[in-house]
Design an enzyme around this catalytic site. Structure first.
Site, mmCIF file in Angstrom:
data_model
loop_
_atom_site.group_PDB
_atom_site.id
_atom_site.type_symbol
_atom_site.label_atom_id
_atom_site.label_comp_id
_atom_site.label_asym_id
_atom_site.label_seq_id
_atom_site.Cartn_x
_atom_site.Cartn_y
_atom_site.Cartn_z
ATOM 1 N N HIS A 129 0.826 -1.211 0.000
ATOM 2 C CA HIS A 129 0.000 0.000 0.000
ATOM 3 C C HIS A 129 0.862 1.263 0.000
ATOM 4 O O HIS A 129 1.903 1.322 0.640
ATOM 5 C CB HIS A 129 -0.960 0.007 1.199
ATOM 6 N N HIS B 235 -4.357 -8.893 4.955
ATOM 7 C CA HIS B 235 -4.549 -7.472 4.614
ATOM 8 C C HIS B 235 -4.051 -7.273 3.179
ATOM 9 O O HIS B 235 -4.748 -6.709 2.342
ATOM 10 C CB HIS B 235 -3.790 -6.596 5.600
ATOM 11 N N HIS C 157 2.653 2.942 2.876
ATOM 12 C CA HIS C 157 3.758 2.198 3.500
ATOM 13 C C HIS C 157 4.963 2.115 2.556
ATOM 14 O O HIS C 157 6.093 2.327 2.972
ATOM 15 C CB HIS C 157 3.299 0.788 3.908
HETATM 16 C C1 GBP Z 1 -10.216 4.948 10.601
HETATM 17 O O1 GBP Z 1 -10.788 4.126 11.303
HETATM 18 O O2 GBP Z 1 -9.403 5.770 11.084
HETATM 19 N N1 GBP Z 1 -9.809 6.054 8.495
HETATM 20 C C2 GBP Z 1 -10.507 4.977 9.115
HETATM 21 C C3 GBP Z 1 -10.180 3.610 8.520
HETATM 22 C C4 GBP Z 1 -5.452 0.560 6.945
HETATM 23 S S1 GBP Z 1 -4.907 1.852 5.842
HETATM 24 C C5 GBP Z 1 -9.029 3.607 7.564
HETATM 25 C C6 GBP Z 1 -8.710 2.182 7.072
HETATM 26 O O3 GBP Z 1 -9.478 1.531 6.390
HETATM 27 N N2 GBP Z 1 -7.513 1.724 7.420
HETATM 28 C C7 GBP Z 1 -7.007 0.444 6.988
HETATM 29 C C8 GBP Z 1 -7.382 -0.693 7.926
HETATM 30 O O4 GBP Z 1 -7.046 -1.825 7.650
HETATM 31 N N3 GBP Z 1 -8.052 -0.385 9.034
HETATM 32 C C9 GBP Z 1 -8.435 -1.350 10.028
HETATM 33 C C10 GBP Z 1 -9.772 -1.041 10.628
HETATM 34 O O5 GBP Z 1 -10.420 -0.069 10.186
HETATM 35 O O6 GBP Z 1 -10.180 -1.785 11.511
HETATM 36 N N4 GBP Z 1 -4.790 1.935 3.105
HETATM 37 O O7 GBP Z 1 -4.286 3.134 3.341
HETATM 38 C C11 GBP Z 1 -5.253 1.147 4.246
HETATM 39 O O8 GBP Z 1 -4.656 -0.152 4.221
HETATM 40 C C12 GBP Z 1 -4.903 1.477 1.803
HETATM 41 C C13 GBP Z 1 -3.980 1.949 0.820
HETATM 42 C C14 GBP Z 1 -5.865 0.534 1.429
HETATM 43 C C15 GBP Z 1 -4.102 1.467 -0.471
HETATM 44 C C16 GBP Z 1 -5.945 0.084 0.134
HETATM 45 C C17 GBP Z 1 -5.059 0.532 -0.802
HETATM 46 BR BR1 GBP Z 1 -5.140 -0.130 -2.560
HETATM 47 ZN ZN ZN Z 2 -2.510 -1.166 4.324
#
Ligand code: GBP
Ligand code: ZN
Length: 259
Positions: free
Chosen positions: A56, A112, A59
Site C-alpha cells: 500500500h 490485509h 507504506h
Molecule cells: C479509521 O478508522 O481511522 N480512516 C478509518 C479507517 C489501513 S490503511 C481507515 C482504514 O481503512 N484503514 C485500513 C485498515 O485496515 N483499518 C483497520 C480497521 O479499520 O479496523 N490503506 O491506506 C489502508 O490499508 C490502503 C492503501 C488501502 C491502499 C488500500 C489501498 Br489499494
Molecule cells: Zn494497508
C-alpha cells in the site's frame, strides 16, 4: 538496539531501528523519506536498509525517493506483494542482519495484503525484549481489513504466527488506531476491565500528543478481540463456535461499526 517512532501522514508510523554500536539503521515503511533521513542524521545513524511491510502506498510509497536520497540503500519487501522500489524480495523465515548485533526475521502475515510481512527483531546481546513490526496486520487492539485474504489466513497470521512470539515482545504497528480500536473492543467485551483501563490510558496518551505504541504480545492477548478468538467465552459473546468464525464475525462488525 534503539527504536524511534516517526509519525507520518495522518496516522501512519515509520520506525527507525538503530544498532548503537555500529550506528547502522533500518527504517520500517519510510513513506515520508525526508523525515526519516533527518531523524537518522539527528541520531548520528547511517541508513542501510528499508523494511517494507506491504505494498500500500502509505507504506511503500516513499521507497523510490529514499533510494534517490540514500544511494545503495537496500529495500526489502514480500515476494507476493510487488513492493515499489524493492531490491531484495524476502520469504517467510528469511533472516536479515543489521549492524553487528541485530537480527531481523521476516514473517509472512498475509490477509490485509497477499504478501504482507511482519519483521521480528532481536538484539544478539539479548538484554532487551524483542520487537515485532506488524504493519497493517496487527494493530494495537485491532487488525487490518481483509483486502486480499480470508479469515482463515488472518487467523493464521494473528493467532498462530504472531501469537506464538514470546509474550514480552514489543508490538510496533503501522497506524495510530488504538483509541478507536479499544472503543470497538468494548462493544465486543463490555466487561473486560483491561480494555477499559487501556482505553483511558490511550486517551491520555493521545491528549498529551504521545503514541500508544508499543504494546506487547501479552497485552494484545488480553485486550485485542481479534487475538482472543481462541477463548470459548469470546466466541460465545459473538455467537460463534469456532475461532475462525469468530474472527470473521468480529471483522464484519468492525467494518460496519461507526464509532
Ligand atoms: C479509521 O478508522 O481511522 N480512516 C478509518 C479507517 C489501513 S490503511 C481507515 C482504514 O481503512 N484503514 C485500513 C485498515 O485496515 N483499518 C483497520 C480497521 O479499520 O479496523 N490503506 O491506506 C489502508 O490499508 C490502503 C492503501 C488501502 C491502499 C488500500 C489501498 Br489499494
Ligand atoms: Zn494497508
Amino acid at each position: 538496539m534503539k527504536i524511534f517512532h516517526v509519525p507520518c501522514l495522518e496516522d501512519n508510523y515509520s520506525y527507525l531501528i538503530i544498532d548503537e554500536t555500529t550506528k547502522e539503521a533500518a527504517v520500517v515503511d519510510p513513506v515520508e523519506p525526508q523525515k526519516i533521513v533527518d531523524a537518522a542524521k539527528q541520531h548520528g545513524a547511517q541508513l542501510t536498509l528499508v523494511l517494507t511491510t506491504h505494498h500500500h502506498w502509505d507504506h511503500a510509497g516513499g521507497n523510490d525517493k529514499i533510494k534517490q536520497i540514500v544511494p545503495g540503500i537496500k529495500v526489502y519487501g514480500g515476494s507476493l506483494d510487488n513492493v515499489r522500489g524493492c531490491t531484495h524480495q524476502v520469504e517467510n523465515g528469511d533472516n536479515i542482519s543489521l549492524g553487528a548485533h541485530i537480527n531481523i526475521l521476516s514473517l509472512h502475515t498475509p490477509c490485509h495484503t497477499k504478501g504482507h510481512l511482519s519483521y521480528y527483531v532481536t538484539s544478539k546481546e539479548g538484554e532487551q525484549d524483542p520487537a515485532v513490526f506488524t504493519g497493517d496486520t496487527l494493530f494495537i487492539a485491532g487488525c487490518g481489513k481483509f483486502f486480499e485474504g480470508t479469515a482463515e489466513q488472518m487467523y493464521q497470521s494473528l493467532c498462530v504466527t504472531l501469537g506464538s512470539l514470546p509474550k514480552p515482545t514489543r508490538v510496533y504497528c503501522g497506524h495510530e488506531y488504538t483509541v478507536k480500536n479499544l472503543q470497538f473492543a468494548l462493544t465486543v467485551e463490555p466487561n473486560n476491565v483491561k480494555i477499559q483501563q487501556k482505553l483511558s490510558w490511550a486517551q491520555q496518551q493521545r491528549q498529551a500528543g504521545l503514541p500508544t505504541i508499543p504494546s506487547t504480545i501479552d497485552e494484545e492477548m488480553e485486550t485485542n478481540p481479534f487475538m482472543r478468538v481462541d477463548l470459548p467465552e469470546l466466541q460465545e459473546l459473538v455467537g460463534c463456535h469456532a475461532p475462525v468464525e469468530a474472527l470473521r464475525e468480529i471483522r464484519q462488525r468492525k467494518d460496519n461499526w461507526r464509532g
